[in-house]
Design an enzyme around this catalytic site. Sequence first.
Site, PDB file in Angstrom:
ATOM      1  N   ASP A  49     -10.122 -10.989  -5.700  1.00 26.28           N
ATOM      2  CA  ASP A  49     -10.363 -12.429  -5.565  1.00 26.28           C
ATOM      3  C   ASP A  49     -11.789 -12.689  -5.075  1.00 26.28           C
ATOM      4  O   ASP A  49     -12.213 -13.842  -4.960  1.00 26.28           O
ATOM      5  CB  ASP A  49      -9.304 -13.108  -4.678  1.00 26.28           C
ATOM      6  CG  ASP A  49      -9.299 -12.584  -3.263  1.00 26.28           C
ATOM      7  OD1 ASP A  49     -10.015 -11.609  -2.965  1.00 26.28           O
ATOM      8  OD2 ASP A  49      -8.552 -13.153  -2.428  1.00 26.28           O
ATOM      9  N   SER A  50     -12.551 -11.624  -4.839  1.00 26.67           N
ATOM     10  CA  SER A  50     -13.991 -11.775  -4.594  1.00 26.67           C
ATOM     11  C   SER A  50     -14.642 -12.485  -5.779  1.00 26.67           C
ATOM     12  O   SER A  50     -15.758 -12.984  -5.668  1.00 26.67           O
ATOM     13  CB  SER A  50     -14.654 -10.411  -4.382  1.00 26.67           C
ATOM     14  OG  SER A  50     -14.327  -9.510  -5.421  1.00 26.67           O
ATOM     15  N   ASP A  88      -5.646  -8.901  -7.569  1.00 27.15           N
ATOM     16  CA  ASP A  88      -5.392  -9.541  -6.275  1.00 27.15           C
ATOM     17  C   ASP A  88      -4.463 -10.736  -6.400  1.00 27.15           C
ATOM     18  O   ASP A  88      -4.611 -11.556  -7.325  1.00 27.15           O
ATOM     19  CB  ASP A  88      -6.713 -10.062  -5.689  1.00 27.15           C
ATOM     20  CG  ASP A  88      -7.297  -9.134  -4.639  1.00 27.15           C
ATOM     21  OD1 ASP A  88      -6.579  -8.240  -4.154  1.00 27.15           O
ATOM     22  OD2 ASP A  88      -8.484  -9.321  -4.305  1.00 27.15           O
ATOM     23  N   LYS A 118      -2.480  -6.535  -5.452  1.00 26.67           N
ATOM     24  CA  LYS A 118      -2.946  -6.262  -4.083  1.00 26.67           C
ATOM     25  C   LYS A 118      -2.755  -7.513  -3.255  1.00 26.67           C
ATOM     26  O   LYS A 118      -2.959  -8.627  -3.753  1.00 26.67           O
ATOM     27  CB  LYS A 118      -4.423  -5.857  -4.088  1.00 26.67           C
ATOM     28  CG  LYS A 118      -4.990  -5.651  -2.675  1.00 26.67           C
ATOM     29  CD  LYS A 118      -6.315  -4.917  -2.664  1.00 26.67           C
ATOM     30  CE  LYS A 118      -7.523  -5.775  -2.955  1.00 26.67           C
ATOM     31  NZ  LYS A 118      -7.718  -6.896  -2.021  1.00 26.67           N
ATOM     32  N   GLU A 120      -3.218  -9.010   1.067  1.00 25.27           N
ATOM     33  CA  GLU A 120      -3.839  -8.743   2.365  1.00 25.27           C
ATOM     34  C   GLU A 120      -2.831  -8.913   3.497  1.00 25.27           C
ATOM     35  O   GLU A 120      -1.971  -9.803   3.434  1.00 25.27           O
ATOM     36  CB  GLU A 120      -5.009  -9.719   2.590  1.00 25.27           C
ATOM     37  CG  GLU A 120      -6.125  -9.559   1.571  1.00 25.27           C
ATOM     38  CD  GLU A 120      -7.299 -10.516   1.809  1.00 25.27           C
ATOM     39  OE1 GLU A 120      -7.311 -11.235   2.840  1.00 25.27           O
ATOM     40  OE2 GLU A 120      -8.203 -10.544   0.956  1.00 25.27           O
ATOM     41  N   GLU A 187     -10.933  -2.500   4.717  1.00 22.04           N
ATOM     42  CA  GLU A 187     -12.234  -3.167   4.565  1.00 22.04           C
ATOM     43  C   GLU A 187     -12.871  -3.430   5.930  1.00 22.04           C
ATOM     44  O   GLU A 187     -12.189  -3.870   6.876  1.00 22.04           O
ATOM     45  CB  GLU A 187     -12.071  -4.495   3.808  1.00 22.04           C
ATOM     46  CG  GLU A 187     -13.401  -5.247   3.673  1.00 22.04           C
ATOM     47  CD  GLU A 187     -13.374  -6.423   2.707  1.00 22.04           C
ATOM     48  OE1 GLU A 187     -12.347  -6.630   2.034  1.00 22.04           O
ATOM     49  OE2 GLU A 187     -14.404  -7.126   2.646  1.00 22.04           O
TER      50      GLU A 187
END
Length: 276
Positions: A49-50, A88, A118, A120, A187
């Site tokens: 999602d960057s 993501d 993925k 978080e 990260e």
Amino acid sequence: MSVAHYSSRITIPQLVARKGGEPIAVLTAYTAPVARLVDPHVDAILVGDSLGMVIYGMTSTLPVTLDMMIAHGKAAVTASSHAAVIVDLPFGSYQASPEQAFRAAARVMVETGCDAVKLEGGIEMAETVAFLVARGVPVMGHVGLVPQSVHVLGGYKARGRDPKEAERILEGAVAIAEAGAFAIVIEGTIDPVSRQITAAVPVPTIGIGASAGCDGQVLVIDDVLGLSGEFKPKLARRYVDLGPLISEAAQSYSADVKAHRFPGPENVYGLPKNSA
Ligand code: KIV
């Protein structure tokens, strides 16, 4: 059941088997041309999602939507055939409940054809990870500096310097590994904590600003290609500086158009050779 087509992609169990072995190389890719170029060289492509910041110029990853992730995930899957593709889940698409997470993950898996998703978070996401894995969705975890929580964290600074926070990150990684995550991105977390996590979990850890001791590494492709301008994060290595090359190409093109040098005879269509 007959299976007409076997993919030659790296599988999730193959990635898991790399724990403690040959390091796993992961790059982000958000578009078909870039996914096609990196595919033969990496073990996994992360459609992160960057992309909100890298492709769309957003100031954080929070406004990224599920539809955006699906569109870019589909492009990366279509253009690749070797690397596993992991997409993501964006902010707000999975945190409310395991059921909400399953609905989002199922859309991503079905509509992109990716291999895994993925998400978080640590202990608070363990139940969701177990729920997804039990229903056929491979999940990669992401701990430490978790960008979707930037407003809670108060910025993008490295995490784990405070022993209590380090302990929380470690416990979170262990919890999601126990819940069935097949790998965990660490990260922006100080080296000793990243090594401790890597030693504590039975699945591969993939570092970004974490440690050379992780089982693999991931970088954002624009940082690798020199497309992030003056922004040069400490955690990345610029392998090529494409920014000035793109700028020079645009300048040369513009000069050619203005001087009537483009298009040339080779760029225009004429009548067929045998027409009278
Ligand atoms: O969104 C992303 O690109 C990521 C990587 C930085 C790990 O999550």
